[in-house]
Design an enzyme around this catalytic site. Structure first.
Site, PDB file in Angstrom:
ATOM      1  N   PHE A  38       0.727  -1.140   0.006  1.00  0.00           N
ATOM      2  CA  PHE A  38       0.055   0.068   0.214  1.00  0.00           C
ATOM      3  C   PHE A  38       0.838   1.294  -0.121  1.00  0.00           C
ATOM      4  O   PHE A  38       1.857   1.373   0.807  1.00  0.00           O
ATOM      5  CB  PHE A  38      -0.847  -0.121   1.123  1.00  0.00           C
ATOM      6  CG  PHE A  38      -1.965   0.748   1.063  1.00  0.00           C
ATOM      7  CD1 PHE A  38      -3.158   0.755   0.513  1.00  0.00           C
ATOM      8  CD2 PHE A  38      -2.021   2.170   1.581  1.00  0.00           C
ATOM      9  CE1 PHE A  38      -4.421   1.192   0.381  1.00  0.00           C
ATOM     10  CE2 PHE A  38      -2.996   3.045   1.519  1.00  0.00           C
ATOM     11  CZ  PHE A  38      -4.299   2.825   0.886  1.00  0.00           C
ATOM     12  N   ARG A  84      11.023  11.268   2.582  1.00  0.00           N
ATOM     13  CA  ARG A  84      11.704  10.321   3.490  1.00  0.00           C
ATOM     14  C   ARG A  84      11.868   9.071   2.791  1.00  0.00           C
ATOM     15  O   ARG A  84      12.699   8.300   3.425  1.00  0.00           O
ATOM     16  CB  ARG A  84      10.845  10.079   4.974  1.00  0.00           C
ATOM     17  CG  ARG A  84      10.931  11.039   5.596  1.00  0.00           C
ATOM     18  CD  ARG A  84       9.736  11.363   6.662  1.00  0.00           C
ATOM     19  NE  ARG A  84       9.780  12.345   7.547  1.00  0.00           N
ATOM     20  CZ  ARG A  84       9.483  13.707   7.434  1.00  0.00           C
ATOM     21  NH1 ARG A  84       9.029  13.952   6.190  1.00  0.00           N
ATOM     22  NH2 ARG A  84       9.603  14.566   8.264  1.00  0.00           N
ATOM     23  N   ALA A 144       4.481   2.714   4.701  1.00  0.00           N
ATOM     24  CA  ALA A 144       3.881   4.228   4.544  1.00  0.00           C
ATOM     25  C   ALA A 144       2.433   4.123   4.962  1.00  0.00           C
ATOM     26  O   ALA A 144       1.481   3.718   4.546  1.00  0.00           O
ATOM     27  CB  ALA A 144       4.050   4.878   3.205  1.00  0.00           C
ATOM     28  N   VAL A 145       2.120   4.654   6.318  1.00  0.00           N
ATOM     29  CA  VAL A 145       0.734   5.278   6.445  1.00  0.00           C
ATOM     30  C   VAL A 145       0.645   6.634   6.514  1.00  0.00           C
ATOM     31  O   VAL A 145       1.434   7.504   7.352  1.00  0.00           O
ATOM     32  CB  VAL A 145       0.283   4.593   7.794  1.00  0.00           C
ATOM     33  CG1 VAL A 145      -1.050   4.934   8.670  1.00  0.00           C
ATOM     34  CG2 VAL A 145       0.791   3.262   8.021  1.00  0.00           C
ATOM     35  N   HIS A 166      -8.519   5.893  10.209  1.00  0.00           N
ATOM     36  CA  HIS A 166      -8.013   4.647   9.821  1.00  0.00           C
ATOM     37  C   HIS A 166      -6.549   4.740   9.798  1.00  0.00           C
ATOM     38  O   HIS A 166      -5.902   3.775  10.419  1.00  0.00           O
ATOM     39  CB  HIS A 166      -8.292   4.533   8.262  1.00  0.00           C
ATOM     40  CG  HIS A 166      -7.797   3.205   7.771  1.00  0.00           C
ATOM     41  ND1 HIS A 166      -6.609   3.210   6.855  1.00  0.00           N
ATOM     42  CD2 HIS A 166      -8.100   1.895   7.964  1.00  0.00           C
ATOM     43  CE1 HIS A 166      -6.343   1.763   6.595  1.00  0.00           C
ATOM     44  NE2 HIS A 166      -7.303   1.201   7.235  1.00  0.00           N
ATOM     45  N   PHE A 226      11.723  -0.846  12.497  1.00  0.00           N
ATOM     46  CA  PHE A 226      10.406   0.099  12.318  1.00  0.00           C
ATOM     47  C   PHE A 226      10.817   1.155  11.119  1.00  0.00           C
ATOM     48  O   PHE A 226      11.328   2.237  11.313  1.00  0.00           O
ATOM     49  CB  PHE A 226       9.947   0.835  13.567  1.00  0.00           C
ATOM     50  CG  PHE A 226       8.724   1.396  13.309  1.00  0.00           C
ATOM     51  CD1 PHE A 226       7.444   0.736  13.356  1.00  0.00           C
ATOM     52  CD2 PHE A 226       8.268   2.808  13.181  1.00  0.00           C
ATOM     53  CE1 PHE A 226       6.046   1.113  13.173  1.00  0.00           C
ATOM     54  CE2 PHE A 226       7.134   3.245  13.043  1.00  0.00           C
ATOM     55  CZ  PHE A 226       5.821   2.586  12.983  1.00  0.00           C
TER      56      PHE A 226
END
Length: 154
Positions: free
Chosen positions: A24, A126, A79-80, A87, A112
């Site tokens: 995602f 990033r 990646a969030v 969500h 992480f």
């Protein structure tokens, strides 16, 4: 007084390393994967296994299996990115909590490398090639921790 100081080196020689990549936000996670692989190559990793999962939420369960089958270090990248709903909060919290639990329960370093950012631009910066790439930083952390554990066992 004698003081012993131990620190892991960025030396992946002889380590079995896996990188678990969330697909995602793949345009971002591909950059994180590239950064991780670059660091691992420079650290002397002879072979790296790359495992792709649907999203950040699936990273912990796959990391747990990789630890169980004998990998020495696991790099988790994903990646969030904040959206219009809650969500983001749930996925960011559960994936980080799950990875920490895997590491503590198995004794295998799981780094992480999941970006939890408020905008796609923050994620892009990033994940670009170079010293600020968070995938590369996560790979370095995993290798340093695995090397330290190796030294403590010797």
């Amino acid at each position: 007084m004698i003081i012993d100081e131990l620190e892991g080196a960025v030396d992946a020689t002889g380590l079995q390393v896996a990188v678990v990549q969330a697909r995602f936000n793949e345009s971002i996670t591909e950059g994180l994967l590239a950064g991780a692989l670059d660091v691992l190559e420079r650290a002397g990793a002879a072979h790296v296994t790359v495992v792709k999962v649907p999203g950040a939420f699936e990273l912990p369960v796959v990391a747990a299996r990789l630890a169980a089958v004998g990998f020495d270090a696991i790099v988790a990248v994903g990646a969030v990115i904040l959206g219009e709903t809650d969500h983001y909060e749930h996925i960011a919290h559960r994936s980080s909590e799950g990875l920490a639990r895997v590491m503590l329960e198995t004794g295998v370093p799981v780094s992480f490398g999941i970006l939890t950012v408020r905008s796609p631009e923050h994620a892009r910066v990033r994940s670009e090639p170079g010293p600020r790439n968070k995938g590369g930083e996560a790979a370095e952390a995993a290798v340093r921790a695995a090397d330290l554990l190796r030294r403590l066992s010797a």
